[in-house]
Design a protein around this motif. Structure first.
Motif, short mmCIF file in Angstrom:
data_model
loop_
_atom_site.label_atom_id
_atom_site.label_comp_id
_atom_site.label_asym_id
_atom_site.label_seq_id
_atom_site.Cartn_x
_atom_site.Cartn_y
_atom_site.Cartn_z
N PRO A 155 26.98 -14.41 -20.57
CA PRO A 155 27.02 -14.00 -19.16
C PRO A 155 26.76 -15.14 -18.18
N THR A 211 23.27 -2.73 -20.13
CA THR A 211 23.00 -3.83 -19.21
C THR A 211 23.85 -5.06 -19.53
N ASP A 227 26.70 -6.62 -17.04
CA ASP A 227 26.64 -7.99 -16.52
C ASP A 227 27.89 -8.78 -16.88
N GLN A 253 31.12 -10.36 -14.38
CA GLN A 253 31.62 -11.73 -14.42
C GLN A 253 33.16 -11.76 -14.40
#
Length: 307
Positions: free
Chosen positions: A57, A92, A96, A100
């Motif tokens: 990430p 989560t 994330d 991106q």
């Protein structure tokens, strides 16, 4: 470059091999090799780089040109009871990574699950009214689906969720208790033991899909990027008794023994699943899925061939 998270795992590694078969070699494998056995799934595969999952990430923006992200990495232990861990890994992290990709026009194709449907008292169609997961694994997958739904209308890049039904096939040796019934039966037979089925298995019906078909559906959306959430099963429900007999037919001298289901498992056990493929077929997907008998024969042959 194509990114495959969970690229050393069961479905991810099969997807990497399928990408190789269609001429894609510039692949970044993302995974967690705490269980080092998983590297064997990539034997013979062609890829250009590897990255630990925790790095991706924060480093995504510096990777250069990315053609697609196949997000297959997850905690797939359906009996996991640590809800915070499950949500951190399956929700989560996925959220994330997705953010991106948004705005980059990079297709984001991710693994959801038929576990979102629960007991199956309603049709297996991709609609909130039919989504009632029985465990935190299914809940984690549904939570990410809900997040995706909330942003699809304004997303600048294609986001595709695939709800996998009961997947089986090669490269699951590392999965332990989460390996398919087929793998466990072949392993038992090799030890001279009977093939085990839960009592009443003729009443437990699932949509069993070979991992090669899973890879083919993923590649379909690489060729034809579309946003949405789609079921990914064969559209046919077969009993565990059918499955056991199909395996038995491939193993000379094999016998079947029925055992009682543990009460702790029964509470969160899906006794019926069957994919409604209407939305998938409407995208133009028209390949034939392997039948249970053909898929089992193909997999058992792979498991029993000499090393």
């Amino acid at each position: 470059m194509i990114i495959v998270t969970g690229g050393a795992g069961f479905i991810g590694s099969n997807l990497v091999h399928a990408l190789n078969d269609t001429g894609h070699d510039d692949i970044l494998i993302v995974d967690d090799l705490t269980d080092a056995r998983k590297h064997l799934n990539l034997s013979g595969a062609r890829f250009t780089d590897y990255m630990d999952k925790d790095e991706l990430p924060s480093r995504f923006a510096s990777l250069g040109k990315v053609d697609a992200v196949f997000h297959q990495g997850a905690c797939a232990v359906t009996t996991e009871q640590d809800g915070r861990y499950m949500m951190r890994v399956n929700y989560t992290y996925s959220r994330d990574l997705l953010h991106q990709c948004l705005g980059t026009k990079v297709p984001f194709i991710y693994a959801s699950s038929a576990a979102v449907y629960g007991h199956g008292s309603t049709p297996f169609t991709e609609a909130p009214a039919h989504e009632k997961p029985l465990n935190v694994y299914g809940f984690s997958k549904l939570t990410f689906d809900q997040h995706v739904r909330a942003l699809l209308a304004k997303a600048e890049s294609p986001v595709t969720g695939l709800r996998y039904f009961n997947v089986y096939g090669p490269r699951e040796n590392h999965k332990g208790d989460m390996a398919s019934v087929i793998f466990k039966m072949v392993d038992a037979h090799a030890r001279g033991e009977p093939l085990k089925l839960f009592s009443g298995s003729e009443r437990f019906r699932r949509d069993f899909i070979h991992v090669d078909d899973i890879a083919a559906v993923n590649l379909h959306f690489l060729r034809r990027p579309l946003s949405g959430i789609y079921n990914c099963g064969t559209g046919v429900a077969r009993s565990f008794r059918d499955l056991g007999e199909a395996v038995q037919g491939q193993l000379p001298g094999a016998t079947i023994k029925e055992i009682e289901m543990p009460p702790s498992l029964e509470r969160q056990y899906q006794k019926f699943t069957c994919s409604d493929n209407s939305r998938l077929l409407a995208t133009g997907y028209n390949a034939q899925f392997l039948s249970l008998e053909a898929g089992v024969a193909k997999y058992v042959a792979k498991l029993t061939q000499p090393n």
